[in-house]
Design a protein around this motif. Sequence first.
Motif, PDB file in Angstrom:
ATOM      1  N   ARG A  35       0.843  -1.203   0.000  1.00 34.10           N
ATOM      2  CA  ARG A  35       0.000   0.000   0.000  1.00 34.10           C
ATOM      3  C   ARG A  35       0.876   1.250   0.000  1.00 34.10           C
ATOM      4  O   ARG A  35       0.559   2.244  -0.630  1.00 34.10           O
ATOM      5  N   SER A  36       1.977   1.217   0.720  1.00 34.99           N
ATOM      6  CA  SER A  36       2.890   2.356   0.748  1.00 34.99           C
ATOM      7  C   SER A  36       3.557   2.560  -0.608  1.00 34.99           C
ATOM      8  O   SER A  36       3.781   3.686  -1.045  1.00 34.99           O
ATOM      9  N   GLU A  38       2.213   1.906  -3.423  1.00 40.78           N
ATOM     10  CA  GLU A  38       1.198   2.511  -4.288  1.00 40.78           C
ATOM     11  C   GLU A  38       1.255   4.035  -4.197  1.00 40.78           C
ATOM     12  O   GLU A  38       1.054   4.737  -5.181  1.00 40.78           O
ATOM     13  N   SER A  60      -2.609   9.420   2.576  1.00 34.46           N
ATOM     14  CA  SER A  60      -1.618   8.343   2.589  1.00 34.46           C
ATOM     15  C   SER A  60      -0.186   8.833   2.756  1.00 34.46           C
ATOM     16  O   SER A  60       0.744   8.052   2.577  1.00 34.46           O
ATOM     17  N   SER A  63       2.372   6.897   4.906  1.00 39.58           N
ATOM     18  CA  SER A  63       3.064   5.718   4.382  1.00 39.58           C
ATOM     19  C   SER A  63       4.432   6.068   3.804  1.00 39.58           C
ATOM     20  O   SER A  63       5.317   5.223   3.757  1.00 39.58           O
ATOM     21  N   GLY A 145      -2.643  -7.580  -1.490  1.00 38.28           N
ATOM     22  CA  GLY A 145      -1.696  -7.116  -0.485  1.00 38.28           C
ATOM     23  C   GLY A 145      -0.464  -7.993  -0.444  1.00 38.28           C
ATOM     24  O   GLY A 145      -0.392  -9.039  -1.089  1.00 38.28           O
TER      25      GLY A 145
END
Length: 185
Positions: A35-36, A38, A60, A63, A145
């Motif tokens: 996710r980070s 991204e 975000s 992140s 994930g």
Amino acid sequence: MEFITQPWPWYVGGPLIALVLFLTFYFGKVFGVSRSLETFCTISGAGKLTDYFKVDLKESKWSLFFITGIVIGGFISSEFLMSSQAIDLNPTTVKELADLGFANAGDSYLPEEIFSLENLLSVKGFLILIGAGILIGFGTRYAGGCTSGHAITGLSNLQLPSLVATIGFFIGGLIMTWFIIPLIF
């Protein structure tokens, strides 16, 4: 200083992981490296190519600090907290790796048979690197994930998809270890 340079026992590491998870849940964040990453893709302009990377950067931005902390922590650990690059491997593992062609197994974290510049610039090394990158990227996206996101965060939330993904990661690791690596090396 001696305490910090040695492997920590489960009763120290486990509660620290639980504390980090509690804090991320408390602040409404999701722990996971993919996710980070991204967020980094969004910053680099990937949102112009696909809607998937149209992420609210204000939400975000934490992140970015997470990934930066991983990089800085890894550098500090490898440069200042490790007395040697040698790894304490089981003698059976060293023998099995030697049979696969890893001559100096256990001497360092990054075996020269994979990570040397000479091997990287070879056709075989380049294909392994590209193939591994594509498979990791596809697997992470397909599973929704990465291993840390599913195995740590998802399982602590008792999410069934994370249990299935984590079992899949272990099965994939076993297949890679016992069948694919012997074919490649």
